[in-house]
Every structure is written in C-alpha cells, then in structure tokens.
Design an enzyme around this catalytic site. Structure first.
Site, short mmCIF file in Angstrom:
data_model
loop_
_atom_site.label_atom_id
_atom_site.label_comp_id
_atom_site.label_asym_id
_atom_site.label_seq_id
_atom_site.Cartn_x
_atom_site.Cartn_y
_atom_site.Cartn_z
N ASP A 51 0.83 -1.20 0.00
CA ASP A 51 0.00 0.00 0.00
C ASP A 51 0.87 1.25 0.00
O ASP A 51 0.36 2.37 -0.08
CB ASP A 51 -1.00 0.00 1.15
CG ASP A 51 -0.37 -0.10 2.53
OD1 ASP A 51 0.87 -0.15 2.61
OD2 ASP A 51 -1.13 -0.15 3.52
N SER A 52 2.19 1.06 0.02
CA SER A 52 3.13 2.16 -0.24
C SER A 52 2.86 2.81 -1.58
O SER A 52 3.31 3.93 -1.83
CB SER A 52 4.57 1.65 -0.19
OG SER A 52 4.73 0.48 -0.99
N ASP A 90 -0.70 -6.26 0.17
CA ASP A 90 -1.17 -5.66 1.42
C ASP A 90 -2.69 -5.62 1.49
O ASP A 90 -3.36 -5.35 0.48
CB ASP A 90 -0.67 -4.21 1.52
CG ASP A 90 0.72 -4.10 2.10
OD1 ASP A 90 1.16 -5.05 2.77
OD2 ASP A 90 1.36 -3.05 1.90
N LYS A 118 -0.67 -9.42 3.39
CA LYS A 118 0.07 -8.85 4.52
C LYS A 118 -0.85 -8.02 5.39
O LYS A 118 -1.62 -7.19 4.88
CB LYS A 118 1.26 -8.02 4.04
CG LYS A 118 2.12 -7.48 5.19
CD LYS A 118 3.49 -7.06 4.71
CE LYS A 118 3.48 -5.79 3.92
NZ LYS A 118 3.03 -4.61 4.73
N GLU A 120 -0.91 -5.60 8.97
CA GLU A 120 -0.11 -4.85 9.93
C GLU A 120 -0.64 -5.03 11.35
O GLU A 120 -1.85 -4.99 11.58
CB GLU A 120 -0.12 -3.36 9.58
CG GLU A 120 0.57 -3.04 8.27
CD GLU A 120 0.69 -1.55 8.02
OE1 GLU A 120 0.35 -0.76 8.93
OE2 GLU A 120 1.12 -1.16 6.91
N GLU A 186 9.80 -3.72 10.45
CA GLU A 186 10.17 -2.42 9.88
C GLU A 186 10.65 -1.46 10.97
O GLU A 186 9.98 -1.28 11.99
CB GLU A 186 8.99 -1.80 9.13
CG GLU A 186 9.34 -0.46 8.50
CD GLU A 186 8.30 0.05 7.53
OE1 GLU A 186 8.47 1.18 7.03
OE2 GLU A 186 7.32 -0.66 7.26
#
Length: 271
Positions: A51-52, A90, A118, A120, A186
């Site tokens: 999602d970057s 993501d 993925k 978070e 991260e």
C-alpha cells in the site's frame, strides 16, 4: 541469482525451507507488470504489492487513502508478469478491521493473483490472522513501524526500543502462533530484530531492521534512488548508482542481501 532453482516458482513452504537452510530471501515492492517482470527475472524471490503505492505511485502523504480496489488493480498487473517470485499483497487501511472484511479483501487479492496477504499489527489482528489462515489464506504479518498506524505513532519512528522491544518479541511470537507464515519487521533496532528472527520458526523480512533478519525488502523507488517526494529513510540504499541499469541494480541488491553486505550498520538502527 537465487539458489532456489531458477525455473521453480517460490511457494510458502519453500520460504520456511530457505530459513532452515540459512538462505537469505530477497524481496522488493512492485506496482506494475514492467518492473515486476524485471525483478522476477533478476533474482527477486518475493514481490510485495504494497500500500506504499499510495505514496510512491499516487502521491499521497501516507498509505491511508489506498483502497482495496487500488490494491486489486495493481496486484493483478504484477501477477501477470511473474514466473518465479511469490506475490504478497497488502490489505489496505481498515480492510482488516474485522475478520469478515479481511476475508472479503483477501479473497479479491488472491483472485487477482496474490499468493499471500500482509496484515499490519498484532492485538486484535491476531483474530483476523487466525480467521484467514483457517480459510486457507496465507498471511504475512508486519510489525514494528506499521505505516497504517502513523497517526498513532506520531510519525515514522523507530519502534521496539527499551521495554517496547520485549512487547515486540511477544507480538512476533503471537502472530506466528496465530498462523502467519512470514513476518516483516520495519524500523526495529538490529539486536531486537535479530533476536526475534532467532526466536521464530518462520522467516523474517527486514526493512530498516538490520542484517540479522532472514531476508530484506525495500520499496523499489528507494532501491533505485528515485525521488519519492518524501524524506529518505536511513535504511535506504541507491543500488542503481552502482548497478548502472534497473536490471543491474536488482542484481546488485539481491547479491548484497544474499552475501550479507546489505544492510550494514550505516543502514540500520542501534538499540
């Protein structure tokens, strides 16, 4: 190139085998077929449709505006180009707020070509991880600096220093116990990330987490030295400068990850 047979596609079980054999995993983000094809052909083991993209493709200041529809579009584009690399996508902001919402978003991503999603965080996300894994959806967890939590963190800051390091270790074990097959760490101090990597049975992928992880990931724009319009993190290295071409940069990055020369102390965080 990877020691994983070049003609053999990566699978989730193969990732765990690589950890057992001490082989470093090479991961990059990609958002379109052209770059994905180049990365796949020059030694990248895992591709992350992150999602970057909200920041480096769409021009936002954070990942929060990215939608599931955005993720599905870019995942499908990348998936069409891959032969070897395992594709991770993501779940966008709040797509994993409940197990049911996560299942809907993850189903769309897998139908678009992702092989793992993925998620978070830990906490209530443990229920989401278990829910997806019970329904045969492989999950990659993401701990440490989780960009979707940037408002709560008050910015992009190193996580896991001091007493927070022990909580991070507990969270890492918890996501694995919930069924995660892979863990991204991260902006975590090198000693903590190294200890977590030693603790766990599943591979860890570091980004700003030092050389003790089982693999590394960078945003492709950072690896290529492109101006993303945002402050350049300490852990970023421009591999295009030494590689001379995109393909050369990918090969240089992959080799540096595998031989342990990247990241070095200059591109990591102390305790």
């Amino acid at each position: 190139m990877s020691s994983h047979a070049d003609s053999k596609p990566w699978t989730v079980p193969a990732l765990a085998q690589a950890k057992r054999e001490g082989r470093k995993l090479v991961m990059l983000t990609a958002y379109d077929a052209g770059f994905a094809r180049t990365f796949d052909a020059h030694g990248v083991d895992l591709i992350l449709v992150g999602d970057s993209l909200g920041m480096v493709v769409q021009g936002h200041d954070s990942t929060l505006p990215v939608t599931t529809a955005d993720m599905v579009y870019h995942t499908a584009a990348v998936a069409r180009a891959l032969d070897r690399a395992l594709l991770v996508a993501d779940l966008s902001f709040q797509a994993d707020a409940t197990p049911e919402r996560a299942l809907d978003a993850a189903t769309q991503l897998l139908q678009a070509g992702a092989e793992m999603v993925k998620i978070e965080g830990a906490g209530h996300k443990l229920e989401v991880i278990r829910y997806l894994v019970e329904r045969e959806i492989p999950v990659c967890s993401h701990l440490g600096l989780t960009p979707q939590s940037v408002l709560r963190f008050g910015g992009y800051k190193v996580q896991g220093r001091g007493e927070a390091g022990e909580q991070l270790r507990r969270d890492a074990q918890a996501v694995v116990d919930a069924g995660a097959s892979l863990l991204v760490l991260e902006c975590v101090p090198t000693p903590i990330a190294t200890q977590i990597s030693a603790d766990l049975s599943v591979p860890t992928i570091g980004i700003g987490a030092g050389p003790g992880c089982d693999g590394q990931v960078l945003v492709m724009h950072d690896m290529l030295g492109l101006d993303s319009g945002h402050r350049r993190p300490k852990f970023v290295k421009d591999f295009l400068a030494e590689g001379g071409s995109v393909a050369g940069a990918v090969r240089a990055y992959a080799q540096a990850v595998r031989d342990g020369s990247f990241p070095d102390a200059e591109h990591a965080y102390a305790a």
